[in-house]
Structure formats: structure tokens, C-alpha cells
Motif scaffolding. Structure first.
Motif, PDB file in Angstrom:
ATOM      1  N   TYR A   1      45.090  33.362  36.558  1.00 60.91           N
ATOM      2  CA  TYR A   1      43.490  32.844  36.140  1.00 60.91           C
ATOM      3  C   TYR A   1      43.448  32.865  34.500  1.00 60.91           C
ATOM      4  N   PRO A   2      42.642  32.059  33.982  1.00 57.97           N
ATOM      5  CA  PRO A   2      42.853  31.834  32.438  1.00 57.97           C
ATOM      6  C   PRO A   2      42.135  33.201  31.773  1.00 57.97           C
ATOM      7  N   ALA A   3      42.463  32.979  30.533  1.00 58.25           N
ATOM      8  CA  ALA A   3      41.929  33.985  29.788  1.00 58.25           C
ATOM      9  C   ALA A   3      41.263  33.277  28.700  1.00 58.25           C
ATOM     10  N   ALA A   4      40.304  33.843  27.626  1.00 59.75           N
ATOM     11  CA  ALA A   4      39.374  32.832  26.977  1.00 59.75           C
ATOM     12  C   ALA A   4      40.168  32.466  25.522  1.00 59.75           C
TER      13      ALA A   4
ATOM     14  N   PRO B   1      45.417  45.620  31.443  1.00 59.77           N
ATOM     15  CA  PRO B   1      44.060  44.641  31.385  1.00 59.77           C
ATOM     16  C   PRO B   1      44.265  43.555  32.565  1.00 59.77           C
ATOM     17  N   LEU B   2      42.708  43.189  33.039  1.00 55.08           N
ATOM     18  CA  LEU B   2      43.095  42.274  34.163  1.00 55.08           C
ATOM     19  C   LEU B   2      43.948  40.858  34.005  1.00 55.08           C
ATOM     20  N   HIS B   3      43.955  40.375  32.902  1.00 54.22           N
ATOM     21  CA  HIS B   3      44.535  39.305  32.887  1.00 54.22           C
ATOM     22  C   HIS B   3      46.080  39.289  32.794  1.00 54.22           C
ATOM     23  N   LYS B   4      46.411  40.603  32.860  1.00 52.31           N
ATOM     24  CA  LYS B   4      47.736  41.008  32.989  1.00 52.31           C
ATOM     25  C   LYS B   4      48.230  41.636  34.346  1.00 52.31           C
ATOM     26  N   GLN B   5      47.203  41.576  35.270  1.00 53.43           N
ATOM     27  CA  GLN B   5      47.379  42.335  36.624  1.00 53.43           C
ATOM     28  C   GLN B   5      48.175  41.033  37.420  1.00 53.43           C
TER      29      GLN B   5
END
Ligand SMILES: *Cc1c(COP(=O)(O)O)cnc(C)c1O
Length: 376
Positions: free
Chosen positions: A334-337, A324-328
Motif C-alpha cells: 500500500y502506498p505512503a504519502a 510503522p504500518l507502511h513497513k508491516q
């Protein structure tokens, strides 16, 4: 017995179908000498507008350019937040970061793989906590299935957010009588060869009904030009599409409706044979998918083993997307919701895509289906 390898995407079958016509098309451009911004480009833009129902179309160098240009035109930049799904191709988030804004990763719904409206609302809260100004949402029509725009639109209007549809996989898809490309403040597609409508290299297009945006996009496509090429009124790009690619797309667009129907027939066959055996994609009432991918979820089955059993039978598979992009690594800052994005994290571990293209023969489809059945 060694079985013939089935191609994951068979671009040669399409090339053979188009035959000499395509050779002539390409040669015409070569002999015309109009390699840059030739007349085929505006012809293509008109045809794409007719096809989608969008008022204005700007053909450009890639899907990435097509996504980035509207963000530039809207003046989105440092201090601004843009909401993107965590389960998509990297370009959706990359363009946000490239204009200096902050992508906020939101979770997706498990049935559609598309943006979860509740997670967007959480993301808006998160942006405010971080002192960022919420500016836009980029829904993705992942694997060809339209996002749920009627759930996203009220959130966008309540918070004054622009909607930029990433239809890079969805060109040809339809949402409640509206063709993708005509929905949102702008839309962006890609003509990368393996997309539902692909050229022979890179290409893309931005769609909008907004004339003011359209005029800015025309300028941004060519270095922010003003009255002429050597008058530059804003930052821009070299985001032109090649004339040759536009000419190729004009030929391919003629057979595209038939190809969409053929993709849909393959999907229907997969659905009928595999429902009950694997978790198959579900197309809600009123939606039409462009079937960029046919993606199963393997719950409780070893994915690697599944892939190798299919591979031994000459059936290739692909994993869209493993992380998933937030783990790239390039995006972890960058923040996640929310603290976790459980659906995105889970599906990255259990999705697998089967061969999907308009030229899969009945025999090939039977082989794919029986390979899946034997692996499960
Ligand atoms: C392919 C793709 C893009 C980027 O398109 P390019 O033409 O490769 O730049 C962006 N978003 C999604 C969802 C894509 O699948």
C-alpha cells in the motif's frame, strides 16, 4: 530484595472497587435470558451519547467493527483512497483494506504522534497520481491525545473528504471543549479491556451526528437488515455487542470520570518528575488526553537496556509501536504519502510506554519514577 511487580494495567484493582455491584450486574443479564441485543445496549448507547455529546451512538462488537461500519455505510471501496497515520495500531489501516479501498499512509507530528496535516496533503497528491479517488481521513487520537481537528477540517472540506475519528484510545478525551466522539463525520471507539473504558472482552461503538448514516449503521450492525431480520438490503456484518458487555460498561461508565481524573493525576506526576530527564508527552492548551498510554521518547538511550533496568526493578514497559504500518509485511504494497515517513520511522525506534492506569498508588508511581531516573 525482590520487589513486587507493578502491573502495566491493573484491571483487578478496578474489579475490586466495583465489587458485588458488578457481580449483580452480570448475574442480572444471565438470569434475564436477553443475551443478544438486550435492553442494556440501548441504555449504554444513550449514556455514551450523553457523555460525548454525539447525537447517535451504535454499540458494536469491537473497535475494528466500529471503524469499518461507517466506511461500509459510505460506500468506500475499490478505487478509493483513505488517509491514515503510519504510527498507530494496525486496525486503523486494516479496515480500509478490508472494504477494498487503499489506505495511504501519512506521517505524524513528533510532538503529538498524531496525523501531520502536510503529509495528508501530500497523500492526496499521491492518491491522484495513482488514479485513486480521495474519500476520507482517519485521524487517530493516539495514546489518548486528540488529533488536531482544526488543522484537518479545512483539508477535508477543500477536498470533500469525510473525517472518521479513531478514538479507540481517546474515549474520554476533549478537544477545545468538544468531547471526542462528537467530532468529525463519525467516530469509533473500542472497549477492549485495556482501553481507557474497557469491558470484559471485545466491544466498541460508533458515534455520529448524521441521522442517515446512523440508520445505515443500525442495518450494517445486523447483516444489512431492512424491514426485518430476513430482509437484507445491503452487505452487513454480525457486529453486535453482547448484552453482558454493555451491562458491564454501564457500571464502569459510572466511575469513568473519576478514573479519568486519576489517570490525569498520574500523568501530571510523571510530567513533573520526568520533564527535563526524558522527552515526556506534551498536552497542548485546550486539549485533554484520556491517557491510554504514557509514552516517553528515549533519544540517545539504548531502549532495550532501559527496559531491562526497569524490568529488574519490577516496572514493566511496552513498545507502542515497534514498526510503522507502511513497513508491516502485510501492508508494504500500500502506498505512503511520500518516499519516506521520517517521523513515524524514527519514533518507532525510540518510544517506550510506562505503566498507566487509574489505580497506580503513590508508592508505585515513586518506584516507576525512580527506576526511570536511575536508568537514564
Ligand atoms: C484498539 C484499537 C483499535 C481496535 O479496537 P478493537 O476493539 O481491538 O477492535 C483501533 N484503533 C486503535 C488506534 C486502537 O488502539
Amino acid at each position: 530484595m525482590i520487589q513486587e511487580q507493578i502491573p502495566f494495567v491493573d484491571l483487578m484493582a478496578q474489579r475490586n472497587r466495583l465489587g458485588n455491584q458488578l457481580d449483580e450486574t452480570i448475574l442480572n443479564v444471565v438470569n434475564s435470558g436477553r443475551y443478544v441485543m438486550g435492553p442494556e445496549i440501548s441504555e449504554l448507547e444513550q449514556k455514551l451519547a450523553d457523555f460525548t455529546g454525539a447525537k447517535h451512538v451504535i454499540a458494536c462488537g469491537s473497535g475494528t467493527d466500529a471503524l469499518m461500519m461507517p466506511l461500509m455505510a459510505w460506500g468506500i471501496g475499490p478505487g478509493d483512497a483513505v488517509f491514515v497515520p503510519a504510527f498507530t495500531f494496525i486496525a486503523t489501516a486494516e479496515v480500509v483494506a478490508l472494504v477494498g479501498a487503499t489506505p495511504i499512509f501519512c506521517d505524524v507530528l513528533q510532538d503529538s504522534f498524531n496525523l501531520d496535516p502536510e503529509s495528508i496533503v501530500q497523500g492526496i497528491k499521491k492518491a491522484r497520481e495513482l488514479g485513486l479517488t480521495p474519500k476520507a481521513i482517519i485521524p487517530v487520537d493516539l495514546f489518548g491525545l486528540p488529533a488536531d481537528f482544526d488543522l484537518i477540517a479545512p483539508i477535508a472540506s477543500a477536498h470533500n473528504l469525510l473525517v472518521l475519528d479513531d478514538l479507540c484510545q481517546g474515549f474520554g478525551g476533549c478537544y477545545k471543549e468538544r468531547k471526542l466522539g462528537s467530532i468529525g463525520d463519525a467516530g469509533a471507539t473500542s472497549f477492549f479491556p485495556a482501553k481507557p473504558l474497557g469491558c470484559y472482552g471485545d466491544g466498541g461503538a460508533t458515534f455520529t451526528n448524521d441521522e442517515e448514516l446512523y440508520n445505515k449503521l443500525l442495518s450494517i450492525r445486523v447483516h444489512g437488515q431492512g424491514d426485518n431480520r430476513y430482509h437484507n438490503v445491503r452487505l452487513g456484518l454480525n457486529a453486535r455487542i453482547d448484552t453482558i458487555q454493555a451491562a458491564i460498561l454501564l457500571r464502569k461508565l459510572e466511575i469513568f470520570p473519576d478514573e479519568l481524573k486519576k489517570r490525569n493525576d498520574v500523568a501530571t506526576n510523571y510530567f513533573n518528575e520526568l520533564k527535563g530527564i526524558a522527552t515526556v508527552p506534551h498536552v497542548p492548551e485546550g486539549y485533554q488526553s484520556a491517557w491510554a498510554q504514557y509514552t516517553l521518547r528515549l533519544q540517545g538511550t539504548d531502549r532495550q537496556k532501559f527496559a531491562s533496568i526497569l524490568s529488574e526493578k519490577g516496572v514493566p514497559t511496552a513498545i507502542y509501536y515497534p514498526i510503522p504500518l507502511h513497513k508491516q509485511p502485510g501492508y508494504i504494497n500500500y502506498p505512503a504519502a511520500s518516499d519516506t515517513l521520517p517521523v513515524s520511522e524514527k519514533i518507532c525506534d525510540d518510544v517506550i510506554s510506562l505503566p498507566m492506569h487509574p489505580y497506580l498508588t503513590n508508592t508505585q508511581q515513586e518506584r516507576i519514577i525512580s527506576a526511570v531516573k536511575s536508568a537514564l
